[in-house]
Design a protein around this motif. Sequence first.
Motif, PDB file in Angstrom:
ATOM      1  N   PHE A 192      15.951  -4.737 -32.349  1.00  0.00           N
ATOM      2  CA  PHE A 192      16.622  -5.760 -31.548  1.00  0.00           C
ATOM      3  C   PHE A 192      16.403  -7.134 -32.176  1.00  0.00           C
ATOM      4  N   ALA A 193      17.455  -7.910 -32.264  1.00  0.00           N
ATOM      5  CA  ALA A 193      17.355  -9.235 -32.880  1.00  0.00           C
ATOM      6  C   ALA A 193      16.364 -10.126 -32.145  1.00  0.00           C
ATOM      7  N   HIS A 194      16.216  -9.913 -30.832  1.00  0.00           N
ATOM      8  CA  HIS A 194      15.308 -10.758 -30.056  1.00  0.00           C
ATOM      9  C   HIS A 194      13.860 -10.288 -30.116  1.00  0.00           C
ATOM     10  N   ASN A 195      13.615  -9.157 -30.769  1.00  0.00           N
ATOM     11  CA  ASN A 195      12.259  -8.604 -30.838  1.00  0.00           C
ATOM     12  C   ASN A 195      11.505  -9.251 -31.992  1.00  0.00           C
ATOM     13  N   THR A 196      11.008 -10.445 -31.758  1.00  0.00           N
ATOM     14  CA  THR A 196      10.357 -11.208 -32.832  1.00  0.00           C
ATOM     15  C   THR A 196       9.071 -10.543 -33.312  1.00  0.00           C
ATOM     16  N   ALA A 197       8.378  -9.845 -32.425  1.00  0.00           N
ATOM     17  CA  ALA A 197       7.138  -9.182 -32.845  1.00  0.00           C
ATOM     18  C   ALA A 197       7.435  -8.084 -33.858  1.00  0.00           C
ATOM     19  N   ALA A 198       8.431  -7.252 -33.580  1.00  0.00           N
ATOM     20  CA  ALA A 198       8.789  -6.176 -34.503  1.00  0.00           C
ATOM     21  C   ALA A 198       9.318  -6.744 -35.815  1.00  0.00           C
ATOM     22  N   ARG A 199      10.143  -7.767 -35.728  1.00  0.00           N
ATOM     23  CA  ARG A 199      10.695  -8.353 -36.945  1.00  0.00           C
ATOM     24  C   ARG A 199       9.590  -8.945 -37.818  1.00  0.00           C
ATOM     25  N   GLY A 200       8.628  -9.591 -37.189  1.00  0.00           N
ATOM     26  CA  GLY A 200       7.501 -10.140 -37.948  1.00  0.00           C
ATOM     27  C   GLY A 200       6.684  -9.047 -38.616  1.00  0.00           C
ATOM     28  N   LEU A 201       6.507  -7.927 -37.921  1.00  0.00           N
ATOM     29  CA  LEU A 201       5.768  -6.807 -38.493  1.00  0.00           C
ATOM     30  C   LEU A 201       6.481  -6.272 -39.728  1.00  0.00           C
ATOM     31  N   TYR A 202       7.775  -6.000 -39.612  1.00  0.00           N
ATOM     32  CA  TYR A 202       8.505  -5.426 -40.742  1.00  0.00           C
ATOM     33  C   TYR A 202       8.522  -6.385 -41.933  1.00  0.00           C
TER      34      TYR A 202
END
Length: 234
Positions: A192-202
């Motif tokens: 999800f574009a709004h999932n900043t935690a997941a995006r930061g992890l990847y």
Amino acid sequence: MLTWGNVENPSALFELLTKCPHFSCTICDFDQQGARYNVPSEKKGENVADEITVRFATMADMGAVLRLYDDVVERDRGTEYDVLWRRDLHPSDAFLEAAVAAGQLMLAEAVGAAETGERAPLLGAGVLNDDFAQGYENVSWPGHFPLERVRCLHLFCTHPDARGRGVAKRLLAGMAGLMRDQGVAAIRLDTFAHNTAARGLYEACGYAYAGPGRMEYEDQDVAHLDFAMYELVL
């Protein structure tokens, strides 16, 4: 070239290969007998798991796998970690069982957990296969690889009690190593574009942002949501 996608039983083949004295892998500490990686932590501390094992799940793990996703879906519902999974639809028991049988589900557990016989909760899990949702074909991926050399990451999660301990990064590293040793060129995913935690992890794990995307999943009503697309070149 022999790939896991064109053999009838990838799990059995991988088990046979790991018994060969000339078979080796190049990430972390690989145990030939158990087809697993022991992945050390980058830091030490009482809240950090010093070392975890990343390995392919077997049918003997099914109970623990189902309990992991039960816990994740139930405890993440309505929180910042909620990714709208529904256990009766996705991930269903049938999907998870098929992924394990096909040698596509990898898990993380504390080092030595399997040998002790203790049924402690799994630390995390994820599925890597060649099933790409409608919408992936519209993304300008950084790596230009034939699809047979690319895998898609699904159902990546860590147990709620294991978060904040560096498990997610090490699970991703172990899964990438297993794919690299199989000749896979890249791993792709959507979040999800709004999932900043997941995006930061990847991004912290080396995944490159490939742009926005719109996905269509048969078992999830997510057509109205914006996705962020990522790729890791192995």
